[in-house]
Design a protein around this motif. Sequence first.
Motif, short mmCIF file in Angstrom:
data_model
loop_
_atom_site.label_atom_id
_atom_site.label_comp_id
_atom_site.label_asym_id
_atom_site.label_seq_id
_atom_site.Cartn_x
_atom_site.Cartn_y
_atom_site.Cartn_z
N ARG A 1 8.20 19.05 -6.29
CA ARG A 1 7.05 18.19 -6.03
C ARG A 1 6.07 18.93 -5.13
O ARG A 1 6.36 19.19 -3.96
CB ARG A 1 7.52 16.89 -5.37
N HIS A 2 4.92 19.27 -5.66
CA HIS A 2 3.94 20.08 -4.95
C HIS A 2 2.75 19.22 -4.55
O HIS A 2 2.12 18.59 -5.39
CB HIS A 2 3.49 21.24 -5.83
N VAL A 3 2.46 19.23 -3.25
CA VAL A 3 1.33 18.45 -2.73
C VAL A 3 0.40 19.40 -1.96
O VAL A 3 0.86 20.17 -1.12
CB VAL A 3 1.81 17.33 -1.78
N GLN A 4 -0.88 19.32 -2.26
CA GLN A 4 -1.87 20.12 -1.56
C GLN A 4 -2.68 19.23 -0.62
O GLN A 4 -3.17 18.18 -1.02
CB GLN A 4 -2.81 20.81 -2.55
N THR A 5 -2.77 19.66 0.62
CA THR A 5 -3.62 18.97 1.60
C THR A 5 -4.73 19.93 2.01
O THR A 5 -4.90 21.00 1.43
CB THR A 5 -2.80 18.54 2.82
N GLU A 6 -5.48 19.55 3.03
CA GLU A 6 -6.59 20.39 3.47
C GLU A 6 -6.12 21.77 3.92
O GLU A 6 -6.78 22.79 3.66
CB GLU A 6 -7.35 19.71 4.61
N HIS A 7 -4.97 21.82 4.57
CA HIS A 7 -4.50 23.08 5.14
C HIS A 7 -3.15 23.54 4.61
O HIS A 7 -2.70 24.64 4.93
CB HIS A 7 -4.40 22.96 6.66
N PHE A 8 -2.45 22.71 3.82
CA PHE A 8 -1.06 23.00 3.46
C PHE A 8 -0.84 22.97 1.96
O PHE A 8 -1.49 22.20 1.22
CB PHE A 8 -0.12 21.99 4.11
N ASP A 9 0.13 23.80 1.51
CA ASP A 9 0.79 23.64 0.22
C ASP A 9 2.21 23.21 0.53
O ASP A 9 3.02 24.01 1.03
CB ASP A 9 0.79 24.96 -0.56
N ILE A 10 2.53 21.96 0.24
CA ILE A 10 3.82 21.39 0.60
C ILE A 10 4.68 21.25 -0.65
O ILE A 10 4.25 20.66 -1.64
CB ILE A 10 3.65 20.01 1.28
N TYR A 11 5.90 21.82 -0.59
CA TYR A 11 6.86 21.70 -1.68
C TYR A 11 7.99 20.79 -1.22
O TYR A 11 8.66 21.06 -0.22
CB TYR A 11 7.39 23.08 -2.07
N VAL A 12 8.19 19.70 -1.96
CA VAL A 12 9.09 18.64 -1.53
C VAL A 12 10.12 18.37 -2.62
O VAL A 12 9.83 18.49 -3.82
CB VAL A 12 8.29 17.34 -1.23
N ASP A 13 11.32 18.00 -2.19
CA ASP A 13 12.34 17.59 -3.17
C ASP A 13 11.86 16.35 -3.92
O ASP A 13 11.33 15.40 -3.31
CB ASP A 13 13.65 17.28 -2.44
#
Length: 332
Positions: free
Chosen positions: A258-270
Motif C-alpha cells: 500500500r503506497h501513499v504519497q504525501t507532501e514530503h513522504f512516500d509511505i509504504y504500508v502493509d
Amino acid sequence: MLRWLRVRHGPSMVARPRPKLSLPWVLHVTLGMLLCAFPLFDILGFERAFASSLLVAFTSPIVGIRWTYGHPERSPWRLFCEALSLNTAMLLPSVLFGSIVELVKTPCNPTQGLVFFLLLGVCNAAFGTALGLWAAKFRIRALRFGFVILTLASFLGAALWRLYAEPQIFAYSTPFGYWPGSLYDEALEVSTGLWAFRAYSTALTLALVTALGLLNTGKPRYAFGLALCIASATLAYREGGKLGFGYDRSSLRSALARHVQTEHFDIYVDPSISQASLRELVSDHEFRYAQLKDFFKEEPDGRITSFVYRDVRQKQRLMGAGRTQIARPWER
C-alpha cells in the motif's frame, strides 16, 4: 622436526610430511577460551557460533590446501570429506567451552546454539574446505593464498554493499554465514530463511567440489552432478525473497504494497492496516516533519521514504530490527 607418513603407491613406499595443522587448532582453542570472558559470547548461543564461524571461514581453506598437498593421490570428494571432518572437529573446543559455561550458568537454549554451530560453523567450514581444494591447484604458494583472500574479500564486499545499499540490516554470506544486524533482539532463533540460505550455499559448495572432480577426471557423472548443483543453487537464489534470505528494497515494497504519497513522504504500508489507521499515520508523518523542521530551522532536500510494518514479527522478518526503530543517515 617433520613427522613423516608412509604412503603406498603401488609396490613402492613414498615418504611424505604430515600436513601441518597445529596453528588452526591453536587458534580455535584460544578463541573458544577467550569467548568465555565476554557476556553473550560465553554461552552456547548465536554469538559464540558466529565468532567461531568467522574464524573457521579463514582456517578451513588452509586446512583444505594442506590436506590436499599431503594426500595428492586422493580424489577430490575424499579430500573434501576428510578435510571437512578436521575443520568441523576444530569447532568442538568452542562448543565444549560454551557447554561448560552453560552448566555453570542458567542455560538459555543449548539446542539452538548447536543448530547455529551447524548452520554457521559447519557450513562455513564446508565452503572454506572446497575453496582450499581449488586453491591447491595453484603451484605457487602466494597465488594459493591470494586466491583464497580475493575470494573471501569479494564475498565480504558484496555483503557489505548490500548492507549499505538495501534497507535490511542483516546479511547472508556463503563464506561467513549470517549477521542479524547492527541492532537486534537478544533472543535470536534459527529462522527458516537461514535454513534456506544454507541449502543454497551447500549447493554452491557441492558444485565447487563436483567441478573439481570433473576437471580432474572428466567423468560424465561429475558433469551431471555439477549441472544438478548449479540448477539447485540458481533456483534457490532466484527464489531467495520467498525463501526468506534474498530480501531487498523491492521485497519490502512488494510486502508493504500500500503506497501513499504525501507532501514530503512516500509511505509504504502493509495492506492489512485500516483506512482510519492510515489517515492517522499520514497525519503523524507530516506533523513530525513539521516539528523537526521547526527545531532544526531547515529541511532535507527531496522526498523521504518510510516503511510501516504490520507488527514486530513482520518487521523482524523483512528488515531485521523487530523492536528497534532505525534509519540510515545516508538514506532518505
